[in-house]
Scaffold this motif. Sequence first.
Motif, mmCIF file in Angstrom:
data_model
loop_
_atom_site.group_PDB
_atom_site.id
_atom_site.type_symbol
_atom_site.label_atom_id
_atom_site.label_comp_id
_atom_site.label_asym_id
_atom_site.label_seq_id
_atom_site.Cartn_x
_atom_site.Cartn_y
_atom_site.Cartn_z
ATOM 1 N N VAL A 27 0.835 -1.204 0.000
ATOM 2 C CA VAL A 27 0.000 0.000 0.000
ATOM 3 C C VAL A 27 0.869 1.253 0.000
ATOM 4 N N ASP A 30 2.250 1.255 -3.712
ATOM 5 C CA ASP A 30 1.262 1.429 -4.792
ATOM 6 C C ASP A 30 0.531 2.768 -4.694
ATOM 7 N N ASN A 31 0.268 3.205 -3.480
ATOM 8 C CA ASN A 31 -0.558 4.399 -3.308
ATOM 9 C C ASN A 31 0.254 5.591 -2.818
ATOM 10 N N VAL A 34 -1.045 9.168 -3.983
ATOM 11 C CA VAL A 34 -2.270 9.689 -3.382
ATOM 12 C C VAL A 34 -2.054 9.954 -1.887
ATOM 13 N N ILE A 35 -1.221 9.142 -1.253
ATOM 14 C CA ILE A 35 -0.916 9.369 0.169
ATOM 15 C C ILE A 35 -0.211 10.715 0.335
ATOM 16 N N MET A 315 -4.605 -6.842 2.157
ATOM 17 C CA MET A 315 -4.751 -5.462 1.702
ATOM 18 C C MET A 315 -5.777 -4.664 2.521
ATOM 19 N N SER A 319 -4.825 -1.369 4.582
ATOM 20 C CA SER A 319 -5.509 -0.086 4.349
ATOM 21 C C SER A 319 -5.738 0.647 5.669
ATOM 22 N N VAL A 322 -2.254 1.792 7.249
ATOM 23 C CA VAL A 322 -1.674 2.977 6.609
ATOM 24 C C VAL A 322 -2.560 4.208 6.856
ATOM 25 N N GLN B 156 -6.510 4.441 -3.187
ATOM 26 C CA GLN B 156 -7.054 5.046 -4.391
ATOM 27 C C GLN B 156 -8.512 4.623 -4.439
ATOM 28 N N ALA B 301 -7.185 -0.818 -1.967
ATOM 29 C CA ALA B 301 -6.638 -1.708 -0.941
ATOM 30 C C ALA B 301 -7.753 -2.352 -0.120
#
Lengths: 444, 444
Positions: A27, A30-31, A34-35, A315, A319, A322, B156, B301
């Motif tokens: 996470v 991949d993100n 956006v984070i 995941m 989520s 994170v 996302q 996620a």
Amino acid sequence: MSGQDEQKPIGVGLIGFGTIGTGVVKVLRDNAEVIEQRLGSRLRLVRIADLDLDTDRGVDLSGIVFDADASALIADPDVQIVIELIGGYDVPRKFILEAFAAGKHVVTANKALLALHGREIFGAAASASVEVAFEAAVGGGIPVLRSLREGLAANQIETVLGILNGTTNYVLTEMESTGEDFDVVLKRAQELGYAEADPTFDVEGIDAAHKLALMTTMAFGAEITFEDIPTTGIRGLLPIDFELAAQFGYRIKLLGIAKCHRSEDGQERIEARVQPTLVRDSSLLAKVDGAMNAVLVIGNAVGPTLYYGAGAGEMPTASAVVGDLMEIAREIRRGGSGPVPPLSYFPEQIGPKPFVPDAELSGRHYLRISVKDQPGLLGRVTSLLGDEAVAVETAMVRSANGSDSIILLTGVAAEDGMQRAIVRIVELDEVTEMPRVIRIEEEA
Amino acid sequence: MSGQDEQKPIGVGLIGFGTIGTGVVKVLRDNAEVIEQRLGSRLRLVRIADLDLDTDRGVDLSGIVFDADASALIADPDVQIVIELIGGYDVPRKFILEAFAAGKHVVTANKALLALHGREIFGAAASASVEVAFEAAVGGGIPVLRSLREGLAANQIETVLGILNGTTNYVLTEMESTGEDFDVVLKRAQELGYAEADPTFDVEGIDAAHKLALMTTMAFGAEITFEDIPTTGIRGLLPIDFELAAQFGYRIKLLGIAKCHRSEDGQERIEARVQPTLVRDSSLLAKVDGAMNAVLVIGNAVGPTLYYGAGAGEMPTASAVVGDLMEIAREIRRGGSGPVPPLSYFPEQIGPKPFVPDAELSGRHYLRISVKDQPGLLGRVTSLLGDEAVAVETAMVRSANGSDSIILLTGVAAEDGMQRAIVRIVELDEVTEMPRVIRIEEEA
């Protein structure tokens, strides 16, 4: 974005590199974009500590220190937030307290630890003026704890109840749809990875009780550990229970239920239990199938609200972890010199609260009584129930595979009367085993 | 609690003393104790401003200044947070900007304003380094916006869809259960207070589009106003639609749907619409009845999550408003000199994003075509659809009250092909009115 780009990244250390830990790495990677957009700064995974240095987790670890030294991770000045994903009690407890002592914030998914040592952990975090966040401990990726402590903060919470364990919900859903026995379905769940090799924690309701204890503390400020919660698992349920429940318009779900009874003089008493429960098949909870979780929260202003999603898994749980990292990172960015007020609630507000005695609780029940020589017995059973003011609404006798069962739906009756009646029913010669009693929860 | 008792109460001013405003006064009073416990300080309602000074709201106003002067309220140094509950566009916009200019934080439930002037409002708040909170603008008391921006912040977001308007959901639920016509049910909804005298905003889907616009902005950072969202209301649905939907295994719900299509190169395109939609009767959304709301949020996620509760009403909406007050109050307590990072997202991260063209969207549809002289027509309709690559999965002809209808369920087909086929179907002499097309949403 110009001002934000200059923000220093916030350093994160991960202790415990199993399934969820791997999800966290994914996470964060991949993100990342956006984070950073939402946070205004980057989260940088600086170090990982795990005893297993050999297994290939299938994620790129370039730029990350990876060794077995959790204490060095905690002491690393680049690590501002420590993620604890070890599981168990003693080792994570030690590391978490060590992190607090080093002035590090902590994110954990460890419901078992918090349900047993919550008071110590929250107290230590408050003393050290650091945060401890634990959204992933209940409901996996569902932001239900955050809703409880923030979105619904203006409410007196009246009820928290729900499907808190995906493994048992998967087993119950399968038993219902296939008509198969518990053991058969459990074995398949183990093969599919929905249940662990030793399924005790899930099947006996202990995991659900851990989560319910945490939510009870948060919702009602009640000091409670999972050992205080009467817990019944899903073993012993038979295909016939699902079939008859459906016939009566219900489904069987393992629910964790906690309610706060408030008297006129402001006294608060707690009702809490984990047990297989009949819920109306028109309810939302009845539609929560497979490994999914859902929690119903009733507040005195908002009324009923429900939160649904994946209660476990790599995941979804990552989520939540994170999300917690981001919340703490925002606190760090905000800076300020003095102690930060706790995000959750004040440990000093949590105290022991009495339980409501069974004599003051009441409800309707489903009863399945295995009997031999059943003719005439129904009347005697009904009469024993009547002696304890338990009315029978529906009664039927079922013969299958050479054994007979009496099945009853009762009216609303006091819990203690119900229990006394059961004791007397068991004493009947014709009753061959402990009756199966399933409570009906109309609020679900 | 000793250290916290010394905290100064945080002053609140309320502009707009209607139903929700009255609820806010009740929640602040009834739940004062739990609010103080969770916040560590008191929220004190200092002033109320409303043009109607005469109506008795049935709440005790002792100690509260109540007059018609909103500007004086904003200027009052004892007021740190301004609640705007007026409704409409121009007047609340003026007061909100006035509050920002005076350095006051704002809580509002005004989805119409935010859906039209959101960019200006959020930008002005950021420039003034104050907060604007608006949980009550979507889903009433359900903490869905907070979940979107905090609990699911690590994701996302792929899809946001749901039942966003209680009035229309009440009407649809009633039409389905009674078999009555739209007008009959709407009239009863008005008598019961579920629908307003002028129901246009609700019935035409505009209120849902306001809310969807806000969520689209929050979820995807897409600059969008409700005017950009293709919107179809619930007028024109007939009892037969509900009956046949049920027969096919669906229910009809007015859904707001927004999805973000991400291409390999990172380009993001938006799909958004409000329209009556068929959802599978096994889905959770199908179980959301009466005036309740529910929102499904899918993150990359966490997977699917759902949030359910009362989408409107005095106390549920007040629950969200006071929850926002508490969040801002915590920021105030936290102090710090510099600008506070926005709670929600960075306005500078919001920008225009292209819409996905209809040619790239596809789905299954329910079609009801009113016809005369129907024999033989079914084949021609099916053939017109086939010309546009729209396959027919199920077809039936219904005669009722002297008029005939052809009802079709299509396979997955491109939106633009579907629309072209409809144009050609309408041109047929035997087709007496515009066909009713209801999209099937499999993700719901």
